[in-house]
Design a protein around this motif. Sequence first.
Motif, PDB file in Angstrom:
ATOM      1  N   PHE A   1       0.265 -20.610  58.938  1.00  0.00           N
ATOM      2  CA  PHE A   1      -0.008 -21.403  60.256  1.00  0.00           C
ATOM      3  C   PHE A   1      -1.821 -21.582  60.700  1.00  0.00           C
ATOM      4  O   PHE A   1      -2.428 -20.472  60.159  1.00  0.00           O
ATOM      5  N   GLY A   2      -2.210 -22.530  61.304  1.00  0.00           N
ATOM      6  CA  GLY A   2      -3.342 -22.568  61.938  1.00  0.00           C
ATOM      7  C   GLY A   2      -4.293 -22.873  60.481  1.00  0.00           C
ATOM      8  O   GLY A   2      -5.402 -22.719  60.491  1.00  0.00           O
ATOM      9  N   GLY A   3      -3.740 -23.952  59.685  1.00  0.00           N
ATOM     10  CA  GLY A   3      -4.540 -24.347  58.316  1.00  0.00           C
ATOM     11  C   GLY A   3      -4.647 -23.283  57.338  1.00  0.00           C
ATOM     12  O   GLY A   3      -5.538 -23.534  56.306  1.00  0.00           O
ATOM     13  N   GLY A   4      -4.128 -22.209  57.542  1.00  0.00           N
ATOM     14  CA  GLY A   4      -4.421 -21.213  56.417  1.00  0.00           C
ATOM     15  C   GLY A   4      -3.380 -21.653  55.004  1.00  0.00           C
ATOM     16  O   GLY A   4      -2.517 -22.594  54.900  1.00  0.00           O
ATOM     17  N   ARG A   5      -3.444 -20.821  54.195  1.00  0.00           N
ATOM     18  CA  ARG A   5      -2.691 -20.769  52.785  1.00  0.00           C
ATOM     19  C   ARG A   5      -1.936 -19.544  52.543  1.00  0.00           C
ATOM     20  O   ARG A   5      -2.892 -18.327  52.631  1.00  0.00           O
ATOM     21  N   SER A   6      -0.741 -19.747  52.148  1.00  0.00           N
ATOM     22  CA  SER A   6      -0.308 -18.414  51.616  1.00  0.00           C
ATOM     23  C   SER A   6       0.604 -18.658  50.578  1.00  0.00           C
ATOM     24  O   SER A   6       1.574 -19.384  51.000  1.00  0.00           O
ATOM     25  N   THR A   7       0.141 -18.492  49.118  1.00  0.00           N
ATOM     26  CA  THR A   7       0.887 -18.938  48.130  1.00  0.00           C
ATOM     27  C   THR A   7       1.447 -17.997  47.023  1.00  0.00           C
ATOM     28  O   THR A   7       2.216 -18.441  46.176  1.00  0.00           O
ATOM     29  N   GLY A   8       0.629 -16.915  47.090  1.00  0.00           N
ATOM     30  CA  GLY A   8       1.018 -15.902  46.123  1.00  0.00           C
ATOM     31  C   GLY A   8       2.136 -15.333  46.469  1.00  0.00           C
ATOM     32  O   GLY A   8       2.629 -15.287  47.420  1.00  0.00           O
ATOM     33  N   LEU A   9       3.096 -14.830  45.402  1.00  0.00           N
ATOM     34  CA  LEU A   9       4.506 -14.485  45.426  1.00  0.00           C
ATOM     35  C   LEU A   9       4.248 -12.877  45.938  1.00  0.00           C
ATOM     36  O   LEU A   9       3.209 -12.146  45.787  1.00  0.00           O
ATOM     37  N   LYS A  10       5.280 -12.556  46.795  1.00  0.00           N
ATOM     38  CA  LYS A  10       5.153 -11.007  47.247  1.00  0.00           C
ATOM     39  C   LYS A  10       5.804 -10.165  46.199  1.00  0.00           C
ATOM     40  O   LYS A  10       6.276 -10.299  45.467  1.00  0.00           O
ATOM     41  N   ALA A  11       4.869  -9.052  46.315  1.00  0.00           N
ATOM     42  CA  ALA A  11       5.176  -7.861  45.286  1.00  0.00           C
ATOM     43  C   ALA A  11       6.361  -7.127  45.713  1.00  0.00           C
ATOM     44  O   ALA A  11       6.750  -6.921  46.853  1.00  0.00           O
ATOM     45  N   LEU A  12       7.075  -6.901  44.463  1.00  0.00           N
ATOM     46  CA  LEU A  12       8.283  -6.029  44.794  1.00  0.00           C
ATOM     47  C   LEU A  12       7.835  -4.607  44.800  1.00  0.00           C
ATOM     48  O   LEU A  12       6.813  -4.154  43.991  1.00  0.00           O
ATOM     49  N   ASP A  13       8.504  -3.572  45.611  1.00  0.00           N
ATOM     50  CA  ASP A  13       8.331  -2.166  45.529  1.00  0.00           C
ATOM     51  C   ASP A  13       8.896  -1.553  44.296  1.00  0.00           C
ATOM     52  O   ASP A  13      10.269  -1.477  44.186  1.00  0.00           O
ATOM     53  N   LEU A  14       8.218  -1.482  43.263  1.00  0.00           N
ATOM     54  CA  LEU A  14       8.614  -0.692  41.966  1.00  0.00           C
ATOM     55  C   LEU A  14       8.920   0.868  42.111  1.00  0.00           C
ATOM     56  O   LEU A  14       9.314   1.351  41.302  1.00  0.00           O
ATOM     57  N   SER A  15       7.928   1.367  43.113  1.00  0.00           N
ATOM     58  CA  SER A  15       7.897   2.825  43.204  1.00  0.00           C
ATOM     59  C   SER A  15       9.404   3.276  43.732  1.00  0.00           C
ATOM     60  O   SER A  15       9.351   4.670  43.403  1.00  0.00           O
ATOM     61  N   ASN A  16       9.682   2.500  44.346  1.00  0.00           N
ATOM     62  CA  ASN A  16      11.060   3.179  45.102  1.00  0.00           C
ATOM     63  C   ASN A  16      12.375   2.774  44.268  1.00  0.00           C
ATOM     64  O   ASN A  16      12.674   1.729  44.290  1.00  0.00           O
ATOM     65  N   PRO A  17      12.900   3.830  43.602  1.00  0.00           N
ATOM     66  CA  PRO A  17      13.955   3.505  42.663  1.00  0.00           C
ATOM     67  C   PRO A  17      15.289   3.060  43.654  1.00  0.00           C
ATOM     68  O   PRO A  17      15.922   2.330  42.881  1.00  0.00           O
TER      69      PRO A  17
END
Lengths: 645, 259
Positions: A206-222
């Motif tokens: 919002f507000g003209g920004g850009r967010s396109t990267g995929l969100k990381a999975l937490d692999l450290s927590n089994p």
Amino acid sequence: MLNTLLPILLFAALLLAVIGAGKRFFMWRRGRAAQVDWLGGLLAMPKRYMVDLHHVVARDKYIANTHVATAGGFVLAAVLAIVVHGFGMHNRILGVALLGACALMFVGALFVAKRRLKPPSRLSKGPWMRLPKSLLMFSASFFIATLPVAGILPADFGGWILALVLAIGVAWGVSELFFGMTWGGPMKHAFAGALHLAWHRRAERFGGGRSTGLKALDLSNPNAPLGVEKPTDFTWNQLLGFDACVQCGKCEAACPAFAAGQPLNPKKLIQDMVVGLAGGTDAKFAGSPYPGKPVGEHSGGPHQPIVNGLVDADTLWSCTTCRACVEECPMMIEHVDAIVDMRRHLTLEKGATPNKGAEVLDNLIATDNPGGFNPGGRLNWAADLNLTLLSDKKNCDVLFWVGDGAFDMRNQRTLRAFVNVLKAANVDFAVLGLEERDSGDVARRLGDEATFQSLAKRNIATLGKYSFKRIVSCDPHSFHVLKNEYGALGGNYEVLHHSTFIAELIAAGKLNLGQHKGGSVTYHDPCYLGRYNGEYEAPRDVLRALGIEVKEMQRSGFRSRCCGGGGGAPITDIPGKQRIPDMRMVDIKETGAELVAVGCPQCTAMLEGVVEPRPQIKDIAELVADVLLEAPAAVAVKRVVEEVQ
Amino acid sequence: MQPKPLNVLCLVSIGAHPTSGRARRAEQDARAVELGLRLAGEQVQVLHAGNAEEEALRAYLGMGLSELSVLQQPDGADALPVLFDYLKDSGAQLVLTGSQAETGEGSGMLPYLLAEQLGWPLVVGLAEVEKVENGVAQVLQALPRGQRRRLQVRLPFLASVDNAAPVARQSAFGPARRGTLWTDEVHVLDDDLLSNASFQPARPRPKRLKVIKAKTGAERMKAATAKAAGGGGQVLKDVSAQEGAEAIFKLLLEEGVIR
């Protein structure tokens, strides 16, 4: 009589709406936890609605104006109706204002109704065909019921017959517009949509920004789930986002996989997620089905696995992650996130990446490139170019990120052309050589977050050893991943696509260029450069500097159609009725251009895979390198001429 | 009534990727596990003799195994005696293994030596187990050029698989991470042969020169699809062991295998 009936109707509807809202809210909250700014989001919501959302809707002027009139009129009418008829404040000014609001809403609703006369195929039918009637009924009933308040008609006008008719009209109107909003009617989009805007998982948009990267999975927590198996594995605000869908089908109209007859329809996918959220079957879905898959054969529930119940796996693997649906969505729903989340489960838990997927992932694990080539051959393309290795030099201005195109003979021509350009401009650049690895793009989009993070972390460690000002890449996928997805793992860099960098060089007068002499040119926007990173102008600036007047395709810029090469789609290769690159080539041919300029190795490969005769395909770097005028060469020519004399 | 699932045990080793040399699940061993999973489901036992710390072992777990047993021994130790000790009391009815390891000695001898010590039959190039009845398995053995030979083998038996066996399923991260590696401390025996031997780089096996005599496309097609018939061979029937051995010895001399 109306004076007693109206408050009862209004408050009953409101009460039901509140109960429904609570129910719906707890349905969303079955999802996993997500960090949201509860209050800040709510406060920011009106602005997000009026500015950001309107920005998207306003691409279609007809519906934008219609929606402003209808929704604006409705909100005003609803508030005033509660005050005037609910609390019985029969003030004449309020009455007149309510009349105005109802009239505005009525006019808007007429336009809604007009569009529903011959609705385009992308629109859902079913209950949505009822909505304009409900809107008209609501506004008309309140208009007439308010006439006495405004003093235009006597209080007892029409007697009990009119009162009864109006009561029925009001009951219909408030059912649809008040509690229909929270009990799953078409108006649900207003309620869920508003909250979705408030607690959006990518508030940066919002507000003209850009967010396109995929969100990381937490692999450290089994114990953390690896992707999404059941609807409740989504974060709760993702579930809320699905519920906001207004079924306008803009995504469907933009989706390359849907157009190619592959079994994906983004709108249906989101509606299937809503079915999963509430439980039930997809039989009530009143829009276009997934191509080749009849509606009514799938069902699911919040705690049941999605794949092979609610949605078939090939639906998820059809997506090219081109983000056209997300770009078009007026409710700013994140389709691609949802698809990749479900793919993650299939790959990381089930080991069910289709077709060549498993082989490509194995190759990435064993050789750091998707083709399984010997990693020692990564720099063979540049054997005669005498490139500087960053490991020798330790620091430079520009790190040239070569990408896996290094192993592809077609792409090597692009890479060599770009090296020529860099050398001609005397750029202080170096490459990582054998220290470079695949950026992890394709692994991540095939759902293999583990391999992505492994590649990314090793790349980040390598990059951390050296100092450079910027990274430049000819591959928009590497560019996107390095720029937007390495940050979450600790790698923050200034990354440019080569077209941006060349545009800078040209603007700074560092390149001595001639004019393009190869006929008319069109330009194909790569998804990962355009929609993902908003770079539409630099490639066009470069082409302009070569004396090219780009013959734009109908679908260009943010509406560019995918080449079919993203998201691992050529690897999973889900069959359809036609191929996406063929469709894109039709777009290209429509312009009459003899050459199509591209800026991505995937696009090059996909478009060159279209059978001839077709326009030639050249990377921007190749076009620039073709017209490089080397100043020293001009001197040499003069000397030769002198010697001859 | 559903017959009791076969008690299948797969022997796996650490592989090496052909171009990068990086450790991975060995191609043929993974096919053995695949076959085991198809025969016995998750009841299949998987056994490795070597280092339990090796991450590449988890790639086998990623195929959907909940556990994998490791007979802990250092590199270069002889796997044969510990595998024999384990197998002779394991109750396994079918032991599957790849034909040849991708790392270490990679002589391809292990299935033969193990079968000899156990006194079990060995099926080379197992492609499919069709059925098991009354302690006898009916299996398909892969022969060159896609041919199959149907064999009846009594249980227990040992089988090696090659690339004719079904392709191994994808290894997934989740089960690979969750699976357990059980370690058994075993008596380590040095491999005398290995420690005394010296390694030398492999030379590609020389290929027979292929003289193309075909004049027409049809002839070339015939030549390409025909069985690799030497033409000079002879079929010996009803000869004594002495005569047979002499014929073989003569052929080996002719071919220059022994001098």
